[in-house]
Scaffold this motif. Structure first.
Motif, PDB file in Angstrom:
ATOM      1  N   UNK A  34      -9.495   8.374   0.552  1.00 20.26           N
ATOM      2  CA  UNK A  34     -10.810   8.305  -0.086  1.00 20.26           C
ATOM      3  C   UNK A  34     -11.344   6.874  -0.115  1.00 20.26           C
ATOM      4  N   UNK A  35     -10.454   5.899  -0.165  1.00 20.10           N
ATOM      5  CA  UNK A  35     -10.862   4.502  -0.281  1.00 20.10           C
ATOM      6  C   UNK A  35     -10.828   3.745   1.041  1.00 20.10           C
ATOM      7  N   UNK A  36     -10.497   4.433   2.111  1.00 25.67           N
ATOM      8  CA  UNK A  36     -10.330   3.768   3.402  1.00 25.67           C
ATOM      9  C   UNK A  36     -11.665   3.618   4.125  1.00 25.67           C
ATOM     10  N   UNK A  37     -11.860   2.488   4.793  1.00 23.18           N
ATOM     11  CA  UNK A  37     -13.003   2.285   5.670  1.00 23.18           C
ATOM     12  C   UNK A  37     -14.325   2.124   4.936  1.00 23.18           C
ATOM     13  N   UNK A  38     -15.423   2.123   5.711  1.00 24.03           N
ATOM     14  CA  UNK A  38     -16.744   1.947   5.095  1.00 24.03           C
ATOM     15  C   UNK A  38     -17.096   3.082   4.144  1.00 24.03           C
ATOM     16  N   UNK A  39     -16.626   4.284   4.433  1.00 23.42           N
ATOM     17  CA  UNK A  39     -16.875   5.397   3.517  1.00 23.42           C
ATOM     18  C   UNK A  39     -16.208   5.175   2.178  1.00 23.42           C
ATOM     19  N   UNK A  40     -15.028   4.566   2.191  1.00 20.70           N
ATOM     20  CA  UNK A  40     -14.347   4.253   0.944  1.00 20.70           C
ATOM     21  C   UNK A  40     -15.126   3.263   0.111  1.00 20.70           C
ATOM     22  N   UNK A  41     -15.727   2.285   0.782  1.00 19.06           N
ATOM     23  CA  UNK A  41     -16.565   1.313   0.063  1.00 19.06           C
ATOM     24  C   UNK A  41     -17.738   2.005  -0.609  1.00 19.06           C
ATOM     25  N   UNK A  42     -18.350   2.940   0.097  1.00 13.74           N
ATOM     26  CA  UNK A  42     -19.481   3.678  -0.474  1.00 13.74           C
ATOM     27  C   UNK A  42     -19.030   4.499  -1.683  1.00 13.74           C
ATOM     28  N   UNK A  94     -20.196  14.475  -4.153  1.00 17.46           N
ATOM     29  CA  UNK A  94     -20.618  14.674  -2.769  1.00 17.46           C
ATOM     30  C   UNK A  94     -19.963  13.722  -1.794  1.00 17.46           C
ATOM     31  N   UNK A  95     -19.831  12.447  -2.166  1.00 18.68           N
ATOM     32  CA  UNK A  95     -19.256  11.470  -1.235  1.00 18.68           C
ATOM     33  C   UNK A  95     -17.741  11.611  -1.107  1.00 18.68           C
ATOM     34  N   UNK A  96     -17.134  12.405  -1.979  1.00 11.35           N
ATOM     35  CA  UNK A  96     -15.687  12.633  -1.870  1.00 11.35           C
ATOM     36  C   UNK A  96     -15.349  13.697  -0.831  1.00 11.35           C
ATOM     37  N   UNK A  97     -16.343  14.389  -0.297  1.00  9.44           N
ATOM     38  CA  UNK A  97     -16.081  15.513   0.606  1.00  9.44           C
ATOM     39  C   UNK A  97     -15.727  15.143   2.051  1.00  9.44           C
TER      40      UNK A  97
END
Length: 209
Positions: free
Chosen positions: A15-23, A52-55
Motif C-alpha cells: 500500500x505504501x510502495x511507489x508513487x501510489x503509496x505516496x498518494x 478508494x485509493x487503497x483498492x
C-alpha cells in the motif's frame, strides 16, 4: 482449509510502495487537514477517498495508473470541499472526463484480476479482444457516471439543496464520463503489459480446517 496469502488484501508495504503509496499517505493527511480546518462532513468525504485509493494494489494496477487514479480522486474531493466547482465553470466537465476514466480503468483491472469475469485489457489486444475490452471499460465508466448522478440527485433532494443538479448538467456529466472511460479503455488496451495471475481460490477437502 488453506488459502493463498494474497487473496485477502495486500500487505501494508504494498500500500505504501511507489508513487501510489505516496498518494495514499497524502490521502490520510488530507483527512486530518480537512477535519481540523473544515469540519467532520468534509473530512468524511476524504475518508471515502482513502478507501478508494487503497483498492489499486488489489488488482495489480500499474504504478502510473495507481498514482494518476489517486491524484484524480484527491483532486476531485478537494475541489468539492473547497467550492472550486462553483468558482471554475469548466472544472466539473474536466473532472468527469478524466477522473471517471481513471476510475473505470482501475475498476476494470480489479474485476479482471480478482474475478476473471471480464477480459484483462493488458492481454486483450494480443488475444484479439481489444474492442470488447474497451467496451467493458466504457460500460463501467458509464454505469459509475449514472450512479454518481443519482447520488447527486438524492443528496440534493434529501440532504443538501445547495448541491447543484440540472438536466443539462446531468446529461453532460454522463457523456463526459462515458467518453473518458472509452478513452481510458483504449489506452489500457494499447499500452498492454503483463497481467498478474488471478488470486488463488480457497482450497481444501471435506472436514479440513
Amino acid at each position: 482449509m488453506t488459502r493463498d496469502d494474497h487473496t485477502a488484501r495486500p500487505p501494508v508495504r504494498d500500500l505504501l510502495r511507489g508513487p501510489g503509496g505516496t498518494v495514499r499517505v497524502l490521502a490520510l493527511v488530507s483527512v486530518v487537514v480537512a477535519l481540523v480546518t473544515l469540519g467532520p462532513v468534509d473530512a468524511a468525504l476524504l475518508v471515502l477517498v482513502v478507501g478508494g485509493v487503497a483498492l489499486p494494489p488489489l488488482g495489480g494496477v500499474p504504478p502510473w495508473l495507481d498514482a494518476a487514479y489517486g491524484v484524480g480522486l484527491l483532486a476531485s474531493a478537494w475541489a468539492g470541499v473547497l467550492g472550486l466547482y462553483e468558482a471554475v465553470a469548466w472544472l466539473d466537465v474536466v473532472m468527469h472526463l478524466v477522473v471517471t476514466g481513471l476510475v473505470a480503468a482501475v475498476a476494470h483491472l480489479l474485476l479482471a484480476v480478482r474475478t476473471g469475469a471480464v477480459v484483462d485489457p493488458r492481454t486483450a489486444r494480443a488475444e484479439g479482444r481489444g474492442a470488447a475490452s474497451v467496451l467493458v471499460t466504457a460500460a463501467l465508466g458509464t454505469t459509475l457516471s449514472v450512479a454518481w448522478e443519482i447520488g447527486e440527485y438524492l443528496g440534493h433532494t434529501y440532504l443538501d439543496p445547495t448541491i447543484y443538479v440540472a438536466y443539462g448538467d446531468t446529461i453532460g456529466d454522463m457523456v463526459m464520463g462515458a467518453l473518458g472511460s472509452t478513452v481510458a479503455g483504449a489506452a489500457l488496451v494499447r499500452i498492454g503489459g503483463s497481467a498478474p495471475a488471478r488470486p488463488a481460490q480457497p482450497t481444501g477437502t471435506a472436514g479440513s480446517t
